[in-house]
Design a protein around this motif. Sequence first.
Motif, mmCIF file in Angstrom:
data_model
loop_
_atom_site.group_PDB
_atom_site.id
_atom_site.type_symbol
_atom_site.label_atom_id
_atom_site.label_comp_id
_atom_site.label_asym_id
_atom_site.label_seq_id
_atom_site.Cartn_x
_atom_site.Cartn_y
_atom_site.Cartn_z
ATOM 1 N N ASP A 1 0.674 -1.056 0.114
ATOM 2 C CA ASP A 1 0.006 -0.112 0.039
ATOM 3 C C ASP A 1 0.783 1.400 -0.015
ATOM 4 O O ASP A 1 0.481 2.313 -0.289
ATOM 5 C CB ASP A 1 -0.847 -0.003 1.265
ATOM 6 C CG ASP A 1 -2.119 -0.837 0.830
ATOM 7 O OD1 ASP A 1 -2.405 -1.347 -0.281
ATOM 8 O OD2 ASP A 1 -2.737 -1.229 2.135
ATOM 9 N N ASP A 2 2.082 1.073 0.338
ATOM 10 C CA ASP A 2 2.855 2.184 0.129
ATOM 11 C C ASP A 2 3.157 2.857 -1.203
ATOM 12 O O ASP A 2 3.843 3.763 -1.326
ATOM 13 C CB ASP A 2 4.153 1.877 0.968
ATOM 14 C CG ASP A 2 4.148 1.823 2.476
ATOM 15 O OD1 ASP A 2 3.281 2.473 3.114
ATOM 16 O OD2 ASP A 2 4.978 1.002 2.920
ATOM 17 N N ILE A 3 2.993 1.743 -2.248
ATOM 18 C CA ILE A 3 3.354 1.889 -3.320
ATOM 19 C C ILE A 3 2.202 2.185 -4.552
ATOM 20 O O ILE A 3 1.369 1.325 -4.976
ATOM 21 C CB ILE A 3 4.084 0.724 -4.382
ATOM 22 C CG1 ILE A 3 5.429 0.388 -3.244
ATOM 23 C CG2 ILE A 3 4.607 0.975 -5.645
ATOM 24 C CD1 ILE A 3 5.868 -1.016 -3.689
ATOM 25 N N LYS A 4 1.897 3.616 -4.386
ATOM 26 C CA LYS A 4 0.883 4.033 -5.306
ATOM 27 C C LYS A 4 1.124 5.088 -6.123
ATOM 28 O O LYS A 4 0.329 5.508 -7.259
ATOM 29 C CB LYS A 4 -0.081 4.917 -4.281
ATOM 30 C CG LYS A 4 -0.759 3.892 -3.175
ATOM 31 C CD LYS A 4 -1.610 2.741 -3.582
ATOM 32 C CE LYS A 4 -2.129 1.938 -2.690
ATOM 33 N NZ LYS A 4 -2.877 0.728 -3.221
ATOM 34 N N ASN A 5 2.368 5.545 -6.433
ATOM 35 C CA ASN A 5 2.877 6.455 -7.115
ATOM 36 C C ASN A 5 4.321 6.299 -7.232
ATOM 37 O O ASN A 5 4.807 5.422 -6.584
ATOM 38 C CB ASN A 5 2.428 7.909 -7.076
ATOM 39 C CG ASN A 5 2.855 8.142 -5.717
ATOM 40 O OD1 ASN A 5 3.635 7.588 -4.908
ATOM 41 N ND2 ASN A 5 1.965 9.151 -5.065
ATOM 42 N N PHE A 6 5.092 7.007 -8.050
ATOM 43 C CA PHE A 6 6.563 6.954 -8.065
ATOM 44 C C PHE A 6 7.213 7.341 -6.903
ATOM 45 O O PHE A 6 8.233 6.450 -6.598
ATOM 46 C CB PHE A 6 7.314 7.882 -9.491
ATOM 47 C CG PHE A 6 8.604 7.704 -9.500
ATOM 48 C CD1 PHE A 6 9.111 6.801 -10.056
ATOM 49 C CD2 PHE A 6 9.354 8.763 -9.098
ATOM 50 C CE1 PHE A 6 10.413 6.593 -10.276
ATOM 51 C CE2 PHE A 6 10.628 8.543 -9.181
ATOM 52 C CZ PHE A 6 11.275 7.610 -9.793
ATOM 53 N N GLU A 7 6.596 8.326 -6.231
ATOM 54 C CA GLU A 7 7.360 8.430 -4.891
ATOM 55 C C GLU A 7 7.399 7.304 -3.968
ATOM 56 O O GLU A 7 8.431 7.221 -3.301
ATOM 57 C CB GLU A 7 6.616 9.839 -4.408
ATOM 58 C CG GLU A 7 7.144 10.148 -3.090
ATOM 59 C CD GLU A 7 6.234 11.274 -2.337
ATOM 60 O OE1 GLU A 7 6.705 11.892 -1.323
ATOM 61 O OE2 GLU A 7 5.050 11.795 -2.888
ATOM 62 N N GLY A 8 6.184 6.587 -3.943
ATOM 63 C CA GLY A 8 6.363 5.555 -3.232
ATOM 64 C C GLY A 8 7.079 4.350 -3.564
ATOM 65 O O GLY A 8 7.893 3.547 -2.521
ATOM 66 N N LEU A 9 7.198 4.054 -4.940
ATOM 67 C CA LEU A 9 8.010 3.120 -5.435
ATOM 68 C C LEU A 9 9.348 3.460 -4.993
ATOM 69 O O LEU A 9 10.195 2.619 -4.821
ATOM 70 C CB LEU A 9 7.714 2.919 -6.794
ATOM 71 C CG LEU A 9 8.729 1.924 -7.660
ATOM 72 C CD1 LEU A 9 8.361 0.461 -6.963
ATOM 73 C CD2 LEU A 9 8.189 2.115 -9.252
ATOM 74 N N LYS A 10 9.889 4.727 -5.339
ATOM 75 C CA LYS A 10 11.164 5.058 -5.254
ATOM 76 C C LYS A 10 11.527 4.923 -3.710
ATOM 77 O O LYS A 10 12.834 4.455 -3.371
ATOM 78 C CB LYS A 10 11.304 6.462 -5.591
ATOM 79 C CG LYS A 10 12.830 7.197 -5.475
ATOM 80 C CD LYS A 10 12.691 8.556 -6.293
ATOM 81 C CE LYS A 10 14.071 9.118 -6.226
ATOM 82 N NZ LYS A 10 14.770 9.374 -5.109
#
Length: 448
Positions: A175-184
Amino acid sequence: MFKRVAAVSMATLMAGAVFAGCGNNASSSSTDSKTDSSAASSDTKSTGTGKVYWLNFKPEIDETLQELAKTYTEKTGVDVKVTTAASGTYFQTLTSEMDKSNPPTLFVIGNQQGVKDWGDYALDLKDTAIAKELSTDAYNLTDENGKLVSIGYCYECYGIIANPELVEKAGYKMDDIKNFEGLKKVAEGIHSKADELGFDAFSSSDMDDSSSWRFTGHMANLEYFYEEKAAGKTWTECPATITGEFMPNFKNLYDLCINNSLTDPKDLATGGHDAENEFKTQKAAFFVNGSWEYAAVSEAVPKATMIPYYCGVDGEEKAGLNCGTENCWAVNSKVSEDDQKATIDFMVWLVSDADASKKMVDQLGIMPYKNAPKSSNGFLNDADTYTNNGCYVMDWATNYQPNVDEYRAALVSALNAYNADQSDANWDAVKSAFVDGWATQYKAANAQ
């Protein structure tokens, strides 16, 4: 299959190359195929006045279709014939069959070139019973006047395959990965303590022929797709030029992959790293690939899931996976209304009857219809979930790469130079290969 078909010229693709599967495996359509097989025997009596003749595009599903055709005839009395063109011969077979006194009532128009060539033979499917069964219009093909020429009956997808258990082991959540900022944040966090964790963020991003297509074909799609989206119009033919407006976003994701990985970027040029095995043996949390990998990785990583190409574009929280198909049904506008109705009734049965639709999904992976069962392919189900949640589908704009072999070869060369030395000058060369290279290869392909 996507990788193999994408390595031939666009002219060949648009002439009707079979998209039977994806990745770097042999095409599943290389199984024995029948060039003229009928499910209904010559003495079958129909209780109705309409009949069905399906000229099938996918040799690997012929056996299943013959069984389904026989079952439908037994249930309804409607005569159903299925003829399967040999692999690679579909449009030659279609041309021949359309000239006969009893032409196909159901056939495939799978791309915009097909719409131009065969659109006059296609019934407008808008508001028909089969169109009302669709769960999305993302795989529909229309002509310049808005006529609904054909509708997709299966599709494939690609994106970033993730291992949720490794993500959680590293102290994060999916759930932390919802956009590039989270993926990064997650990828860089994993990479920073890879020695401690015993695994890294991304598997290897090799630039040899067995792997480079994942980036010069698939990941490149994010740049093309967002150009389409910004312009508000999906490409229907190869544009003469592209702007490169979203190259910074491609760079975001590409840099994240190569700099938070098991393999030093300087060692990517020659290949030799097995990215799939790195993911399966839980040496990496992320693996850039597609739905065709599900069978290969799911046994070792049963909770594997697929996430979109997050790359820093505004609103990407509503991004879905890269989905596409060339498997699209068209109904013959030149046959009788009775045959058209019988054909549409048969199509509806295929996608809504519990037993029939299960057999279809088992063969095709997934079908974009409201009453079709869920696929056993988890990545395709991920794609369906994104769509059902209102996320936009990233269509396969990359199919339009001009002079694809030469175009991608230039991208590989530029990316290899960049991998070895991530300077601004070398990135400018990558941008030039993307943008100037497109215009150059378009002119070459069109003899300008």
